[in-house]
Design a protein around this motif. Structure first.
Motif, short mmCIF file in Angstrom:
data_model
loop_
_atom_site.label_atom_id
_atom_site.label_comp_id
_atom_site.label_asym_id
_atom_site.label_seq_id
_atom_site.Cartn_x
_atom_site.Cartn_y
_atom_site.Cartn_z
N TYR A 81 0.85 -1.21 0.00
CA TYR A 81 0.00 0.00 0.00
C TYR A 81 0.88 1.26 0.00
O TYR A 81 0.67 2.18 -0.78
N ARG B 145 2.06 4.47 -2.99
CA ARG B 145 2.08 5.91 -2.73
C ARG B 145 3.51 6.47 -2.87
O ARG B 145 3.84 7.52 -2.32
N ALA C 59 6.25 3.58 13.02
CA ALA C 59 4.85 3.64 13.45
C ALA C 59 4.62 2.89 14.75
O ALA C 59 3.70 3.21 15.50
N GLU D 98 5.27 5.55 17.37
CA GLU D 98 4.58 6.84 17.32
C GLU D 98 3.52 7.04 18.41
O GLU D 98 3.49 8.08 19.04
N PRO D 99 2.63 6.04 18.62
CA PRO D 99 1.62 6.27 19.67
C PRO D 99 2.27 6.52 21.04
O PRO D 99 1.79 7.35 21.81
N PRO E 77 -8.56 -0.25 1.72
CA PRO E 77 -7.29 0.41 2.04
C PRO E 77 -6.71 -0.06 3.38
O PRO E 77 -7.45 -0.30 4.32
N GLU E 78 -5.40 -0.20 3.42
CA GLU E 78 -4.72 -0.68 4.63
C GLU E 78 -4.78 0.36 5.75
O GLU E 78 -4.66 1.55 5.51
N GLU E 79 -4.91 -0.14 6.97
CA GLU E 79 -4.78 0.74 8.14
C GLU E 79 -3.32 0.71 8.57
O GLU E 79 -2.72 -0.35 8.65
N ILE E 80 -2.73 1.88 8.77
CA ILE E 80 -1.35 1.90 9.25
C ILE E 80 -1.30 2.69 10.55
O ILE E 80 -1.18 3.91 10.56
N ASN E 81 -1.46 1.95 11.62
CA ASN E 81 -1.49 2.56 12.94
C ASN E 81 -0.11 3.15 13.25
O ASN E 81 0.90 2.52 13.02
N GLY E 82 -0.10 4.38 13.72
CA GLY E 82 1.18 4.99 14.09
C GLY E 82 1.70 5.96 13.04
O GLY E 82 2.67 6.65 13.28
N VAL E 83 1.07 5.98 11.85
CA VAL E 83 1.47 6.96 10.83
C VAL E 83 0.31 7.95 10.68
O VAL E 83 -0.80 7.55 10.34
N LYS E 84 0.59 9.20 10.96
CA LYS E 84 -0.48 10.21 10.90
C LYS E 84 -0.90 10.45 9.44
O LYS E 84 -0.05 10.56 8.56
N PHE F 54 1.42 11.29 6.22
CA PHE F 54 1.43 10.29 5.14
C PHE F 54 1.09 10.95 3.80
O PHE F 54 1.76 10.70 2.78
N ASN G 235 4.02 13.19 2.69
CA ASN G 235 5.14 12.39 2.18
C ASN G 235 4.81 11.76 0.83
O ASN G 235 5.65 11.70 -0.06
N SER G 236 3.56 11.30 0.69
CA SER G 236 3.15 10.71 -0.59
C SER G 236 3.27 11.77 -1.69
O SER G 236 3.77 11.49 -2.78
N TYR H 88 -4.36 8.26 12.68
CA TYR H 88 -3.42 7.40 11.97
C TYR H 88 -4.09 6.89 10.69
O TYR H 88 -5.31 6.76 10.62
N VAL H 89 -3.27 6.59 9.68
CA VAL H 89 -3.76 6.27 8.34
C VAL H 89 -4.87 5.20 8.37
O VAL H 89 -4.63 4.06 8.79
N ASN H 90 -6.06 5.61 7.97
CA ASN H 90 -7.24 4.75 7.84
C ASN H 90 -7.65 4.04 9.13
O ASN H 90 -8.54 3.19 9.12
#
Lengths: 402, 257
Positions: free
Chosen positions: A356, A360, A374, A377-378, B92-99, B103, B106-107, B143-145
């Motif tokens: 994913y 991007r 990540a 981060e929390p 869409p993937e969830e990416i916990n910890g990336v705001k 994101f 950066n993309s 965090y992302v999604n």
């Protein structure tokens, strides 16, 4: 005065008898001896403390240094002994000058620690450490900066009287050489008091850091520990929380990043005696290269700890095939009416998330770095709410090392 | 109008079990065109999208994919993204910890390497795109999604289409799981974000989104192939008669072989 002694393995649980592991030990020719303790006492005006030092030394001198197979410690040679100063943001009382209240805590609370020898080393030979009384720093923030270029043998005592609140940030800066820090910290939290400790251990790859901490939680007190370990030849936290009275609460958040050939060897023990107590240990870490982690989490619910809630989770993200993560969660329950859960897992980078991110425009390496970052981060976000400067330090170190 | 994107006799198999999943896909997309790819569930429509993006789950055995006349088969997924090929995910993937906001920033930097816009400007654009897709600003600080509903995830994907402004946009079942209002917002946003230079591939199971984003071409996809190409009327026929039309066509090709 009753003494309290806690160690991870208690031999008897109901009808079950455990066999205790006997640690192999090696004597060191450079070990601290009677001459050193006599010299310390000669220069001390604290007679109560000197008695305690001598008493601890009588046990210390009988023990060699341990052999830790998992952490690759093969005995130990202490460095030259000298007194040191540690930087703090607020003036603190040195343990050496502490009065009767502190001595009582030293006298009453004892524990096995990562190893008994190291606990005794800090009790008998401490060259630094503080007596912190919550009422002198109520609602304040204490920042302690440790520099491992000094040989640090710390003995710190924290007393949180009723209704006090305090935050302590302990930042340990490692070396490029073979720094050493050994610590014993005892904390007593009286009724309705609240203590937050943020341990930021940023070590060099040849540093050894042994952090023994013991907390006794009285009625409705609350303890929060953020325990970050980055690198270290051995970084070995051993944190014991004793929930001695009802409604006490504690959260420990261990986070770790290992790289190179470093070892993070962690033990967290929560022992529940009081009713309606709540304890959680939620750890996460990332390992690179040939780094190793050992995560031991003990939840021990004693008879009488009715309606206690104990919860533990641990996740390690392993980025290299040669890195090793071991998780040893244990749950011991002597009381029927409790809520307890534990989980531990080890994982690699999730391919779908990686893909994913790549759609991007992130390269494989960038995406892996982002997913690893990540994990932290929390944790960093939470620290940001408490102490933004420290959060920034942590973020920068992790970004540069991950 | 010039040829932007070509898929030529593309055949691919699943790496894990060696099963053939694309059986000779041909498709040509010019700038500004919207192509709908319709097919029954399980016909492998999403696979086509993922093969275009270079997913490592699939291996191309024959054929080629050309972007502005040059093969992209040798490029990794991120390089394809940097060329301006974008895919919105069905889940869409969830990416916990990336705001989310970080994101997106950066993309944007990844895809538009030569754009020297300030972080502030990009951040403002992100906020404005979020408004266009009716996404609460608060989601940008999450965090992302993570903790997004199905509809919010889809809005987040469309926001990315708008922000990244690609040359080829592949929308993989962007309409699935959306209620009527969310579908309308998503469709309106697609219409707003598509440009005269952009080619769009809309993979969908239903006609309903095509009423809102009108395609120039409709392709019926089955068994790893495009078996019929028509205009919007074809989508309407499918809506009326169901995918039985596909079965008939599949039968025809089978007879022809």
């Amino acid at each position: 005065m009753n003494t309290v002694y806690e160690k991870p393995t208690v031999n008897v649980h109901g009808d079950l008898l455990m066999v205790e592991h006997i640690t192999e030990r090696i004597n060191s020719e450079k070990d601290y001896n009677k001459d050193i303790i006599d010299n310390i006492i000669k220069n001390s005006e604290n007679s109560d403390l000197s008695k305690i030092r001598l008493f601890k030394f009588s046990e210390y001198e009988k023990l060699g240094f341990p052999v830790w197979k998992r952490a690759k410690l093969n005995g130990f040679d202490p460095k030259n002994y000298k007194k040191i100063n540690i930087k703090t943001n607020l003036p603190l009382i040195n343990t050496e000058s502490a009065g009767i209240e502190a001595m009582e805590i030293l006298g009453v609370y004892d524990f096995e620690g990562a190893d008994r020898k190291f606990v005794l080393m800090s009790d008998a030979f401490f060259n630094s450490g503080f007596y912190i009384n919550g009422k002198d720093y109520n609602n304040k923030e204490i920042v302690i900066n440790y520099d491992l270029n000094e040989n640090i043998i710390e003995n710190t005592i924290i007393k949180m009287p009723e209704n006090t609140n305090l935050r302590i940030i302990r930042i340990i800066n490692g070396t490029k050489n073979d720094g050493f820090k050994n610590n014993v910290l005892r904390g007593v939290l009286e009724k309705n008091s609240s203590l937050t400790i943020i341990n930021v251990n940023i070590l060099g790859e040849n540093d050894i850091n042994i952090d023994n901490e013991f907390f006794d939680l009285k009625e409705n007190s609350s303890l929060n520990i953020f325990d970050l370990h980055i690198s270290g030849k051995i970084s070995s936290p051993h944190i014991v929380v004793r929930f001695s009275e009802k409604n006490a609460k504690a959260n420990i958040k261990p986070y770790f990043l290992g790289y190179g050939n470093t070892v993070t060897d962690m033990l967290y023990l929560m022992r529940f005696y009081g009713k309606d107590t709540f304890g959680s240990i939620n750890g996460k870490g990332v390992l690179k290269d040939t780094a190793k982690s050992v995560f031991r989490g003990f939840l021990d619910l004693k008879k009488g700890a009715k309606e206690a809630t104990a919860d533990e989770s641990e996740y390690t993200l392993v980025l290299s095939e040669k890195a090793r993560a071991e998780a040893i969660p244990s749950l011991l329950v002597d009381e029927n009416e409790v809520n307890a859960a534990h989980a531990a897992s080890v994982g690699t980078i999730n391919e779908d998330k990686l893909y994913y991110l790549m759609t991007r425009g992130f390269s494989t390496e960038e995406a892996k770095k982002l997913i690893s970052m990540a994990i932290f981060e929390p944790f960093i976000d939470e620290i940001e709410q408490l102490h933004p400067e420290t959060a920034e330090v942590i973020r920068n170190v992790i970004i540069s090392k991950i | 109008m010039s040829v932007l994107f070509e898929i030529k006799n593309l055949k691919a198999k699943i790496v894990e079990d060696g099963r053939m999943i694309l059986n000779g896909v041909n498709l040509t997309i010019n700038e500004g065109e919207v192509h709908a790819i319709m097919g029954p569930n399980g016909s492998g429509k999403s696979t086509l999208a993922n093969v275009i993006m270079g997913s490592s789950k699939y291996e191309i055995t024959e054929g080629d994919i050309l972007f502005r006349g040059e093969s992209i088969l040798g490029l990794s997924t991120d390089k394809r993204a940097k060329l301006g090929i974008f895919m919105s995910f069905q889940a869409p993937e969830e990416i916990n910890g990336v705001k989310m906001r970080q994101f997106l920033m950066n993309s944007y930097r990844n895809i538009h390497e030569n754009d020297d816009s300030t972080a502030l400007k990009i951040s403002r654009n992100i906020t404005s795109f979020a408004e266009t897709v009716s996404m609460d600003n608060e989601f940008l600080d999450r965090y992302v999604n993570t903790g997004f509903s199905g509809g919010e995830k889809k809005k987040s994907e469309i926001l990315q289409m708008g922000l990244l402004n690609p040359y080829i946009t592949i929308l993989d079942e962007i309409d699935s799981g959306l209620d009527v209002d969310a579908l309308r917002i998503v469709a309106e946003s697609i219409n707003k974000f598509k440009t005269a230079q952009m080619g769009v591939i809309m993979i969908t199971h239903y006609q309903r989104i095509l009423n809102l984003v009108e395609p120039d071409f409709v392709h019926v996809y089955s068994n790893g192939q495009i078996i019929k190409t028509g205009d919007f009327q074809l989508a309407k026929d499918i809506e009326e008669n169901g995918y039985s039309i596909v079965k008939e066509l599949a039968g025809l090709t089978a007879d022809g072989e």
